[in-house]
Write an enzyme that holds these catalytic residues in place. Structure first.
Site, mmCIF file in Angstrom:
data_model
loop_
_atom_site.group_PDB
_atom_site.id
_atom_site.type_symbol
_atom_site.label_atom_id
_atom_site.label_comp_id
_atom_site.label_asym_id
_atom_site.label_seq_id
_atom_site.Cartn_x
_atom_site.Cartn_y
_atom_site.Cartn_z
ATOM 1 N NE ARG A 61 -3.960 -1.891 2.516
ATOM 2 C CZ ARG A 61 -4.999 -1.781 3.265
ATOM 3 N NH1 ARG A 61 -5.072 -0.798 4.283
ATOM 4 N NH2 ARG A 61 -5.819 -2.456 3.388
ATOM 5 C CG ASP A 63 2.132 6.268 2.953
ATOM 6 O OD1 ASP A 63 1.326 5.521 3.276
ATOM 7 O OD2 ASP A 63 3.225 6.524 3.565
ATOM 8 N NE ARG A 212 7.155 9.834 2.793
ATOM 9 C CZ ARG A 212 5.654 10.267 3.131
ATOM 10 N NH1 ARG A 212 4.839 9.309 3.047
ATOM 11 N NH2 ARG A 212 5.599 11.463 3.394
#
Length: 280
Positions: A61, A63, A212
């Site tokens: 999934r 973002d 990230r």
């Protein structure tokens, strides 16, 4: 534990890519936000003239704002519906889907295939530009501008220190009941011929915000604010460090998802579903 395909249904694998700029991530959300999953499921329902929506299961999934070049999903369709539409389904989806998401292949999945749990690894690249003048306007939706010159060699050394199976709690957004132990297979930094810095990481799976956050730490190393040993010290502390920033999503692209041979899919599912233990 396995999720067997129900009698009368066929599991179909989808290979797809998308520009995440105008999406609120992959997963469907309450409130009507635009998501990749919702767009693809809606298109499938329309082109097959189905009364119900068939849910997609995805490898990873992404973002809001994150892109994908090599995303994989699966959907269980009634066998008669699949037989009726399989020959023309890909072209019909191309005509129905918005231009920022494409399905490249639709194939009947082998027994034991699960887009999420059968995956061996996911590979991401985060792209950064450090030219004083900024980022090429044609790449602005896919490359982060960092206004300090980056030392790629030092960043690469710091990235290599995070390879292996570790508890990545220091780089993850904590979720109740979820383990933060993951295994990184490869992690490296290079500069391309056009000057873009590519931070590439391959792992069995990733925690929420892990990539990230790790990129944020590497940027601090690359611009001289921290030493090459700092990202590993943060990892070993196992607590979030306020100096580690979660960089913006638009520089991140899911490049590839890999799966084992067909006869190993079921076993891989069992391995992936296990509760990850603590690693010291």
């Amino acid at each position: 534990m396995s999720d067997d395909v129900q009698p009368g249904f066929v599991r179909v694998r989808l290979d797809l890519s998308y520009d995440g700029t105008d999406f609120s991530g992959w997963a469907k959300q309450a409130g009507g936000q635009r998501t990749v999953q919702a767009e693809v499921e809606s298109a499938l329902r329309t082109v097959t003239r189905s009364r119900e929506t068939y849910d997609l299961t995805v490898a990873g999934r992404t973002d809001a704002g994150v892109h994908a070049r090599g995303q994989v999903a699966h959907v269980d369709l009634p066998a008669e519906l699949w037989e009726e539409h399989r020959e023309k389904l890909l072209k019909r989806l191309a005509g129905r889907l918005p231009k920022d998401v494409r399905v490249w292949a639709l194939t009947e999945a082998p027994e034991g295939f699960n887009a999420r749990f059968a995956a061996l690894w996911r590979r991401y690249i985060y792209r950064v530009g450090d030219r004083p003048g900024g980022v090429d306007p044609l790449l602005r939706s896919h490359v982060l501008w960092h206004d300090w010159e980056l030392d790629v060699a030092v960043m690469d050394a710091a990235a290599k220190s995070l390879v292996g199976e570790h508890d990545f709690a220091a780089y993850a957004k904590k979720r109740v009941g979820a383990s933060t132990v993951r295994e990184i297979f490869d992690f490296g930094v290079r500069r391309t011929a056009d000057g873009v810095v590519e931070i590439e990481v391959r792992a069995d799976a990733f925690c929420h915000n892990q990539v990230r956050s790790m990129v944020g730490a590497l940027l601090f190393v690359g611009d001289g604010h921290r030493g090459a040993e700092w990202p590993r010290k943060v990892l070993d502390a196992r607590v979030r460090d306020s100096a580690v920033h979660v960089v913006r999503p638009h520089g991140l692209t899911l490049e590839e998802v890999a799966y084992p041979a067909a006869d190993q899919l079921a076993e891989r599912q069992l391995q992936a579903r296990r509760v990850r233990g603590q690693v010291h």
